[in-house]
Design a protein around this motif. Structure first.
Motif, PDB file in Angstrom:
ATOM      1  N   ILE A   1      -8.667  16.049  74.934  1.00 52.35           N
ATOM      2  CA  ILE A   1      -8.734  16.625  73.587  1.00 52.35           C
ATOM      3  C   ILE A   1      -7.468  16.314  72.778  1.00 52.35           C
ATOM      4  O   ILE A   1      -6.353  16.505  73.271  1.00 52.35           O
ATOM      5  CB  ILE A   1      -8.906  18.162  73.678  1.00 52.35           C
ATOM      6  N   ASP A   2      -7.653  15.856  71.542  1.00 52.61           N
ATOM      7  CA  ASP A   2      -6.565  15.638  70.574  1.00 52.61           C
ATOM      8  C   ASP A   2      -5.399  14.807  71.130  1.00 52.61           C
ATOM      9  O   ASP A   2      -5.535  13.615  71.274  1.00 52.61           O
ATOM     10  CB  ASP A   2      -6.074  16.978  70.006  1.00 52.61           C
ATOM     11  N   ASP A   3      -4.258  15.457  71.432  1.00 51.86           N
ATOM     12  CA  ASP A   3      -3.097  14.682  71.884  1.00 51.86           C
ATOM     13  C   ASP A   3      -3.254  14.204  73.327  1.00 51.86           C
ATOM     14  O   ASP A   3      -2.447  13.414  73.804  1.00 51.86           O
ATOM     15  CB  ASP A   3      -1.804  15.496  71.733  1.00 51.86           C
TER      16      ASP A   3
ATOM     17  N   THR B   1      -2.918   5.612  69.606  1.00 51.44           N
ATOM     18  CA  THR B   1      -2.219   6.827  69.186  1.00 51.44           C
ATOM     19  C   THR B   1      -1.958   6.770  67.677  1.00 51.44           C
ATOM     20  O   THR B   1      -1.871   5.686  67.093  1.00 51.44           O
ATOM     21  CB  THR B   1      -0.874   6.962  69.927  1.00 51.44           C
TER      22      THR B   1
ATOM     23  N   GLN C   1     -11.326  19.518  66.385  1.00 51.12           N
ATOM     24  CA  GLN C   1     -10.717  18.717  67.453  1.00 51.12           C
ATOM     25  C   GLN C   1     -11.458  17.380  67.611  1.00 51.12           C
ATOM     26  O   GLN C   1     -12.614  17.254  67.202  1.00 51.12           O
ATOM     27  CB  GLN C   1     -10.790  19.470  68.797  1.00 51.12           C
ATOM     28  N   ILE C   2     -10.770  16.416  68.238  1.00 50.16           N
ATOM     29  CA  ILE C   2     -11.478  15.209  68.681  1.00 50.16           C
ATOM     30  C   ILE C   2     -11.378  15.161  70.203  1.00 50.16           C
ATOM     31  O   ILE C   2     -10.352  15.513  70.781  1.00 50.16           O
ATOM     32  CB  ILE C   2     -10.963  13.912  68.017  1.00 50.16           C
TER      33      ILE C   2
ATOM     34  N   LYS D   1      -8.103  12.059  61.361  1.00 52.45           N
ATOM     35  CA  LYS D   1      -8.709  11.914  62.698  1.00 52.45           C
ATOM     36  C   LYS D   1      -9.934  10.999  62.643  1.00 52.45           C
ATOM     37  O   LYS D   1     -10.170  10.211  63.551  1.00 52.45           O
ATOM     38  CB  LYS D   1      -9.106  13.282  63.247  1.00 52.45           C
TER      39      LYS D   1
ATOM     40  N   ILE E   1     -13.905  17.271  60.988  1.00 56.79           N
ATOM     41  CA  ILE E   1     -12.525  16.921  61.342  1.00 56.79           C
ATOM     42  C   ILE E   1     -11.817  16.337  60.122  1.00 56.79           C
ATOM     43  O   ILE E   1     -12.460  15.967  59.141  1.00 56.79           O
ATOM     44  CB  ILE E   1     -12.473  15.908  62.515  1.00 56.79           C
TER      45      ILE E   1
ATOM     46  N   PRO F   1      -2.615  13.332  67.551  1.00 52.80           N
ATOM     47  CA  PRO F   1      -3.897  12.999  68.172  1.00 52.80           C
ATOM     48  C   PRO F   1      -3.989  11.533  68.608  1.00 52.80           C
ATOM     49  O   PRO F   1      -3.225  10.676  68.146  1.00 52.80           O
ATOM     50  CB  PRO F   1      -4.917  13.265  67.061  1.00 52.80           C
ATOM     51  N   SER F   2      -4.950  11.272  69.471  1.00 50.53           N
ATOM     52  CA  SER F   2      -5.162   9.931  70.001  1.00 50.53           C
ATOM     53  C   SER F   2      -6.656   9.744  70.228  1.00 50.53           C
ATOM     54  O   SER F   2      -7.401  10.721  70.306  1.00 50.53           O
ATOM     55  CB  SER F   2      -4.412   9.787  71.313  1.00 50.53           C
TER      56      SER F   2
ATOM     57  N   THR G   1     -15.152   8.783  71.760  1.00 54.11           N
ATOM     58  CA  THR G   1     -14.396   9.900  71.200  1.00 54.11           C
ATOM     59  C   THR G   1     -15.261  10.568  70.137  1.00 54.11           C
ATOM     60  O   THR G   1     -15.754   9.905  69.215  1.00 54.11           O
ATOM     61  CB  THR G   1     -13.052   9.435  70.611  1.00 54.11           C
TER      62      THR G   1
ATOM     63  N   ARG H   1      -0.678  12.640  77.768  1.00 59.48           N
ATOM     64  CA  ARG H   1      -0.582  13.104  76.377  1.00 59.48           C
ATOM     65  C   ARG H   1       0.363  12.223  75.583  1.00 59.48           C
ATOM     66  O   ARG H   1       1.310  11.664  76.135  1.00 59.48           O
ATOM     67  CB  ARG H   1      -0.028  14.535  76.328  1.00 59.48           C
TER      68      ARG H   1
END
Ligand code: MF3
Ligand code: CO
Length: 249
Positions: A71-73, A206, A90-91, A120, A116, A229-230, A110, A223
């Motif tokens: 999730i996210d980062d 990233t 969130q992604i 993102k 979002i 986020p990534s 993803t 992370r």
């Protein structure tokens, strides 16, 4: 040595790819606010098992699940957990490897949880574009660095970072086979590609800084070091004389 797949083996790889597509069909509708990543993985495991396949990630160096959910980062290798409940905005990346009759397929998507941010959304889109620009270089006679360089350029021209510590890989009879498929590098360098090579191409992108850290407690979750986020996008592709065939999309 990079394995070359032919005839019956290619049929087997294609069947594994199709089975993985079936698994992803049940994933998308699950991605909703309030579900835990544990529950998502449980549904994935049920589906993989019902197809007569296995999930080689489970038990791989002790990894406890068939899917990595990040999730996210979290860039990759998120461990499914009841404590990780999806929230709007969130992604979330879902990375699944499946093995059917001795042949593996590997793919990642993803997803957005509800609405979002534009930032993102763009990250997800460019990560996908990294994959397509990368594989557009694949064909017999090309070099692996042609793909790596196309992925890196696509990411960096958008101001994004490319993870250096983790890469894609060959895939086939085993989940991980040579070569290492980097998302950064120079065109005209690297392995010479031949028809019948099968690769898991997986840009891990990233938002800014490409550096990452592995979680010290669980030993798995990767992370971004800047906590931004990534995104991750992956397919299993088979190299042909004139291009490549995506087996998982
Ligand atoms: N899909 C990942 C990969 O491409 C899975 C490896 S990590 C695991 O290499 F622990 F989950 F298996
Ligand atoms: Co992979």
């Amino acid at each position: 040595m990079i394995p070359i797949y032919k005839g019956k083996d290619i049929e087997g790889l294609k069947r594994a790819g199709s089975a993985l597509k079936e698994v992803f069909k049940i994933v998308e509708p699950l991605i909703k606010e309030g579900i835990s990543t544990y529950e998502i993985n449980a549904e994935i495991e049920k589906k993989i098992t019902s197809l007569g396949a296995t999930g080689p990630c489970k038990g791989y160096y002790g990894f406890p699940a068939m899917a990595c959910i990040s999730i996210d980062d979290e860039l990759i290798h998120g461990i499914p957990s009841l404590m990780k409940v999806l929230r709007r905005g969130q992604i979330v990346s879902v990375d699944i490897v499946l093995k059917l009759n001795g042949y593996c397929a590997d793919a990642t998507r993803t997803y957005a949880v509800g609405e979002i941010s534009e930032e993102k959304q763009k990250l997800i889109e460019i990560t996908k574009r990294c994959f397509y620009n990368g594989i557009s270089k694949l064909k017999e006679g090309a070099r692996l660095g042609d793909l790596s360089s196309a992925i890196q350029l696509t990411a960096e021209l958008n101001g994004y970072g490319v993870c250096r510590s983790f890469t894609g890989h060959g895939i086939g009879r085993e989940m991980h086979e040579p070569p290492e498929v980097r998302n950064f590098g120079q065109s005209g360098t690297g392995e010479l590609l031949k028809s019948g090579m099968c690769l898991a191409v997986e840009p891990m992108i990233t938002m800014r800084d490409w550096r990452v850290n592995v979680d010290k407690t669980d030993g798995w979750t990767v992370r971004t070091s800047d906590a931004l986020p990534s995104a991750h996008y992956e397919n299993t592709v088979l190299i042909t004389k004139t291009g490549c065939e995506i087996l998982t999309e």
